[in-house]
Design an enzyme around this catalytic site. Structure first.
Site, PDB file in Angstrom:
ATOM      1  N   GLU A 112      85.291  59.986  66.855  1.00  0.00           N
ATOM      2  CA  GLU A 112      84.698  60.112  65.523  1.00  0.00           C
ATOM      3  C   GLU A 112      83.415  60.930  65.613  1.00  0.00           C
ATOM      4  OE1 GLU A 112      82.267  56.382  64.584  1.00  0.00           O
ATOM      5  OE2 GLU A 112      83.625  55.668  66.133  1.00  0.00           O
ATOM      6  N   LYS A 114      79.475  61.561  65.235  1.00  0.00           N
ATOM      7  CA  LYS A 114      78.333  60.653  65.295  1.00  0.00           C
ATOM      8  C   LYS A 114      77.330  61.095  64.246  1.00  0.00           C
ATOM      9  CE  LYS A 114      75.003  58.510  68.376  1.00  0.00           C
ATOM     10  NZ  LYS A 114      73.773  58.870  67.655  1.00  0.00           N
ATOM     11  N   ASP A 116      74.007  61.281  61.899  1.00  0.00           N
ATOM     12  CA  ASP A 116      72.586  61.179  62.172  1.00  0.00           C
ATOM     13  C   ASP A 116      71.958  60.407  61.021  1.00  0.00           C
ATOM     14  OD1 ASP A 116      70.356  61.536  63.597  1.00  0.00           O
ATOM     15  OD2 ASP A 116      70.186  63.693  63.285  1.00  0.00           O
ATOM     16  N   TYR A 221      79.346  55.136  56.362  1.00  0.00           N
ATOM     17  CA  TYR A 221      80.635  55.078  57.058  1.00  0.00           C
ATOM     18  C   TYR A 221      80.642  53.875  57.989  1.00  0.00           C
ATOM     19  CZ  TYR A 221      82.376  59.745  55.794  1.00  0.00           C
ATOM     20  OH  TYR A 221      82.850  60.827  55.126  1.00  0.00           O
ATOM     21  N   LYS A 312      76.797  64.553  72.930  1.00  0.00           N
ATOM     22  CA  LYS A 312      75.857  65.164  71.985  1.00  0.00           C
ATOM     23  C   LYS A 312      76.092  66.662  71.801  1.00  0.00           C
ATOM     24  CE  LYS A 312      72.366  62.921  71.063  1.00  0.00           C
ATOM     25  NZ  LYS A 312      71.591  61.789  70.720  1.00  0.00           N
ATOM     26  N   CYS A 412      49.954  92.478  46.947  1.00  0.00           N
ATOM     27  CA  CYS A 412      51.383  92.315  47.220  1.00  0.00           C
ATOM     28  C   CYS A 412      51.807  93.170  48.412  1.00  0.00           C
ATOM     29  CB  CYS A 412      52.183  92.702  45.981  1.00  0.00           C
ATOM     30  SG  CYS A 412      53.955  92.809  46.281  1.00  0.00           S
ATOM     31  N   CYS A 415      54.089  96.205  47.080  1.00  0.00           N
ATOM     32  CA  CYS A 415      53.641  97.278  46.190  1.00  0.00           C
ATOM     33  C   CYS A 415      52.126  97.417  46.116  1.00  0.00           C
ATOM     34  CB  CYS A 415      54.204  97.077  44.779  1.00  0.00           C
ATOM     35  SG  CYS A 415      53.434  95.703  43.897  1.00  0.00           S
ATOM     36  N   CYS A 444      52.959  88.236  42.630  1.00  0.00           N
ATOM     37  CA  CYS A 444      52.544  89.633  42.530  1.00  0.00           C
ATOM     38  C   CYS A 444      52.438  89.972  41.051  1.00  0.00           C
ATOM     39  CB  CYS A 444      53.594  90.515  43.199  1.00  0.00           C
ATOM     40  SG  CYS A 444      53.491  92.249  42.743  1.00  0.00           S
ATOM     41  N   CYS A 450      56.829  96.811  41.071  1.00  0.00           N
ATOM     42  CA  CYS A 450      56.980  96.352  42.456  1.00  0.00           C
ATOM     43  C   CYS A 450      58.444  96.470  42.893  1.00  0.00           C
ATOM     44  CB  CYS A 450      56.515  94.894  42.556  1.00  0.00           C
ATOM     45  SG  CYS A 450      56.809  94.142  44.164  1.00  0.00           S
TER      46      CYS A 450
HETATM   47  O1  JCF Z   1      77.870  57.477  63.935  1.00  0.00           O
HETATM   48  C1  JCF Z   1      77.106  56.884  64.652  1.00  0.00           C
HETATM   49  N1  JCF Z   1      75.855  57.204  64.621  1.00  0.00           N
HETATM   50  C2  JCF Z   1      77.597  55.805  65.562  1.00  0.00           C
HETATM   51  C3  JCF Z   1      76.694  54.995  66.261  1.00  0.00           C
HETATM   52  C4  JCF Z   1      78.954  55.603  65.683  1.00  0.00           C
HETATM   53  C5  JCF Z   1      79.442  54.603  66.504  1.00  0.00           C
HETATM   54  O2  JCF Z   1      80.736  54.412  66.605  1.00  0.00           O
HETATM   55  C6  JCF Z   1      78.554  53.748  67.226  1.00  0.00           C
HETATM   56  C7  JCF Z   1      77.165  53.958  67.092  1.00  0.00           C
HETATM   57  C8  JCF Z   1      76.319  53.114  67.798  1.00  0.00           C
HETATM   58  C9  JCF Z   1      76.849  52.102  68.581  1.00  0.00           C
HETATM   59  N2  JCF Z   1      79.055  52.757  67.999  1.00  0.00           N
HETATM   60  C10 JCF Z   1      78.220  51.935  68.675  1.00  0.00           C
HETATM   61  C11 JCF Z   1      78.794  50.878  69.498  1.00  0.00           C
END
Ligand code: JCF
Length: 708
Positions: A112, A114, A116, A221, A312, A412, A415, A444, A450
């Site tokens: 899946e 990850k 932020d 999610y 990452k 500016c 011009c 400006c 210009c």
């Molecule tokens: O999407 C995420 N940031 C994410 C963090 C997804 C995961 O399946 C995670 C997690 C942090 C810990 N699973 C664990 C066990």
């Protein structure tokens, strides 16, 4: 103290401080990549010198303390963190360890993206949402139930045959579009901009007033489980996610199952290729052994499972230095400062410039030449400077900053005309009250003298909602202005095939981009013929399009339409004084002054005359002093993304029913139509108690009121 001991202590201090700023204050001090590097250095030292390890080391915990204001929640089952892999080799080691320990080849993984965002835990009892908590330090989090309740993505009651007790873990995040809208609003009103969407999500959940959280475009999610009671888990993680979907939780549509190292790396590449196109920021992908019995056999190390890892992506924030600060000039003459940067790879792309937005933003950041800065690039948004690393500012022999604060030029750069500070109008009342945005834009004063403004004026004139000249793009307009083929928009109508071909040739020669086919004597002409046709087609237009196309400051499509309806013809608008213009619904003193000022300028009257002479014709009619239809007298604001018909079309349909469509929400707004990822306008509507329609309600209304 030994050298490694001293370094470990220093790293812990640095990491603790960074952790506090990031997790507690939502005010990050160093980019994630830098943090990761420091943490890994500390992990390496502790591994080599086990006697240096300590229980309070940042390597032994995730996140930081709990803020006052919310109740504490002790997680019955701790919320885990994930180990990170930064290279294919590290993923290979992870897979090999599993294969060796389990004695299986090519095991299956649930995979899946990850996100932020912010990890949370949701508890359901007898199918009802009873408590939501942040992760906090993994053992104890904050009770943010009231704020989480406001997220539409979080079910309040489970669907289907849900177990008596179910704790679901997942990520709350802020989609990029909502983040951008929020920051644009904050820049306008002088509020605090968010450093990134992650901080937007964390900050929203920490609002003590749930109504504020409600207005932020947060999403969620689900990706895992906490405690459950009365549920026989499916054999696989991927089946469990399926089941969660069935209970009503959003699960990323990107989740999939991959086999062995090859499958993982393939998934990593596929998601990486689509990273910029996703609606939200991700910082990697997560691989989890799919079979629960295999997970159990692998077990845990300290706070992280051995059966999962986060792979990452290149960081979205990087450190670089500012080589110069330049200013660019837009259509309305607004000067936009741009930082020229030492080239740096950010999220896989070389970045050499970043926007500094405006004078206020520069002042807020206090960014100077020579500064080390954090730049951020996410998705297809323009890279921006997030903050200056103050400790790295170059100093002179006396310890004073080497460079002075940036000052806007008094002339500016395009011009040479003088610049002036203009405060953007936020609101105006008929009584003459004016509310200004916090900061001033530096503009400006050269107007269409210009070249930078001329280019932008032509681009605006040709744009789809104005004269709609298809194919007249930015680079063509640049060349047309640079080589003096176009001084005013009226000149477009005098251009012939030879002009376009000669201009293209000069532009190619200047840029060293003459195509081989042209060198061989073949000249493509089709593009120019099409363009001439498109320009000719734009000669027949409407008064409202023409008014909008002229680019009068603060006269958007809606005002142009109101003016066109109210006066019926162009001449009376050109001749109207400020008082007469103020009689037009929703035209206040500021806009009236802009319109009268525009037509008081002899140059602008000449352009209108030249357009007439060039054969531009617009529909004129009888003045219409008030709108007809079921929505007559109502003011509507559209915000967010509409899925079925798009905002432009929705606006046209509402207008056809008599509504005035406005771009900003006020007490007088009749209702707001809010689509996906609606941001600050929805926030304001809720704050003012203005009625809000969703798209379904709008479609219902339009279907039951066909335009006459
Ligand atoms: O999407 C995420 N940031 C994410 C963090 C997804 C995961 O399946 C995670 C997690 C942090 C810990 N699973 C664990 C066990």
């Amino acid at each position: 103290m030994t050298a490694p001991a001293a370094r470990a202590a220093q790293l812990r201090r640095l990491l603790d401080e960074a952790n506090h700023r990031y997790h507690v204050l939502d005010d990050p001090a160093i980019p994630d990549a830098e943090y990761d590097a420091l943490l890994r250095e500390l992990q390496a030292i502790e591994l080599a010198h086990p006697d240096l390890a300590s229980a309070d080391s940042p390597t032994q915990r995730v996140g930081a303390g709990v803020l006052p204001g919310f109740a504490e929640v002790v997680h019955e089952q701790p919320m885990l963190s994930l180990n990170n892999a930064f290279s294919d080799e590290e993923v290979a080691e992870f897979v090999q360890r599993i294969e060796k320990q389990l004695g299986v080849a090519e095991p299956e993984f649930s995979v899946e993206p990850k996100l932020d965002g912010l990890a949370i835990s949701l508890r359901y009892e007898q199918g009802l949402f009873v408590r939501g908590a942040t992760r906090g330090d993994g053992a104890t989090g904050e009770d943010v139930t009231q704020n989480l309740r406001t997220l539409k993505a979080i079910p309040l009651r489970l669907r289907g045959q849900a177990p008596p007790v179910l704790e679901v873990r997942g990520e709350v995040y802020m989609p990029r579009a909502g983040f951008e809208a929020y920051n644009a609003r904050m820049r306008e009103t002088g509020g605090k901009v968010l450093a990134n969407p992650r901080n937007g999500a964390a900050g929203s959940l920490r609002q003590l007033d749930p109504r504020l959280a409600a207005a932020r475009p947060l999403a969620f999610y689900a990706y895992g489980l906490g405690v459950t009671d009365g549920w026989t888990l499916p054999a696989r993680h991927s089946q469990m996610l399926q089941a969660l979907r069935g209970f009503g939780f959003p699960v990323s549509p990107e989740v999939s199952v991959a086999r062995g190292l090859g499958g993982l790396l393939e998934y990593y590449a596929a998601i990486g290729a689509r990273r910029d196109a996703l609606a939200y920021d991700i910082d990697g992908v997560v691989y989890k052994l799919d079979h629960h019995d295999q997970q159990k056999a692998m077990g845990f190390v300290s706070r992280a499972p051995r059966w999962a890892i986060a792979h990452k992506f290149p960081a979205q924030e990087q450190l670089t230095t500012v080589e110069a600060i330049e200013v660019q000039v837009g259509r309305t003459g607004a000067l936009t400062p741009v930082a020229r940067l030492a080239p740096v790879q950010v999220a896989g792309v070389v970045v050499t410039n970043a926007t500094l937005h405006n004078a206020d933003q520069i002042a807020r950041l206090d960014v100077r030449v020579g500064d080390t800065v954090i730049v951020r690039r996410a998705g297809d948004v323009i890279p921006e400077v997030v903050r200056v690393v103050a400790e790295k500012r170059p100093l002179d022999a006396h310890g004073r900053p080497l460079h002075a604060p940036f000052e806007f030029p008094s002339t500016c750069p395009a011009c040479g005309s003088p610049t002036e500070a203009v405060r953007k109008v936020l609101k105006q009342t008929k009584a003459g009250g004016i509310e200004y945005a916090e900061g001033a834009a530096i503009v400006c004063t050269g107007g269409l003298f210009c070249p930078a403004q001329r280019k932008q004026a032509v681009i605006h004139f040709a744009s789809r909602r104005a004269m709609d000249i298809e194919g007249l793009g930015e680079s063509l307009v640049e060349a047309l202005v640079d080589f003096d083929y176009v001084r005013t928009v009226a000149d477009l109508y005098a251009l012939g095939l030879d002009d376009f071909l000669a201009m293209r040739r000069r532009a190619d020669e200047r840029d060293g981009t003459v195509p081989e086919t042209v060198k061989a004597g073949k000249v493509a002409t089709k593009w120019a013929e099409n363009l001439i046709e498109a320009i000719a087609a734009s000669q027949a237009t409407s008064l409202e399009r023409l008014l909008f196309a002229l680019g009068i400051r603060d006269v958007g499509e809606s005002t142009a339409r109101t003016l066109a309806r109210h006066f019926g013809a162009l001449q009376p608008i050109m001749d109207a004084d400020e008082a007469t213009l103020c009689e037009v619904p929703d035209v206040g003193p500021v806009v009236a002054r802009r319109i009268a000022g525009f037509f008081a300028e002899p140059h602008n009257r000449e352009v209108v005359e030249a357009l007439r002479k060039a054969g531009v014709r617009w529909t004129e009619g009888a003045p219409q002093r008030s709108a007809q239809g079921p929505l007559a007298g109502q003011t509507v604001v559209l915000t967010g993304a509409l899925a079925v018909m798009g905002r432009d079309e929705a606006g046209d349909r509402l207008q056809a029913l008599g509504a005035k469509v406005s771009g900003s929400v006020s007490k007088k707004t009749s209702f707001v139509v809010a689509g996906e990822a609606a941001g600050s306008k929805l926030e304001k509507a809720l704050a003012l108690g203005v009625e809000v329609w969703d798209e379904a309600r709008l479609l219902d209304f339009l279907n039951s009121h066909p335009a006459g």
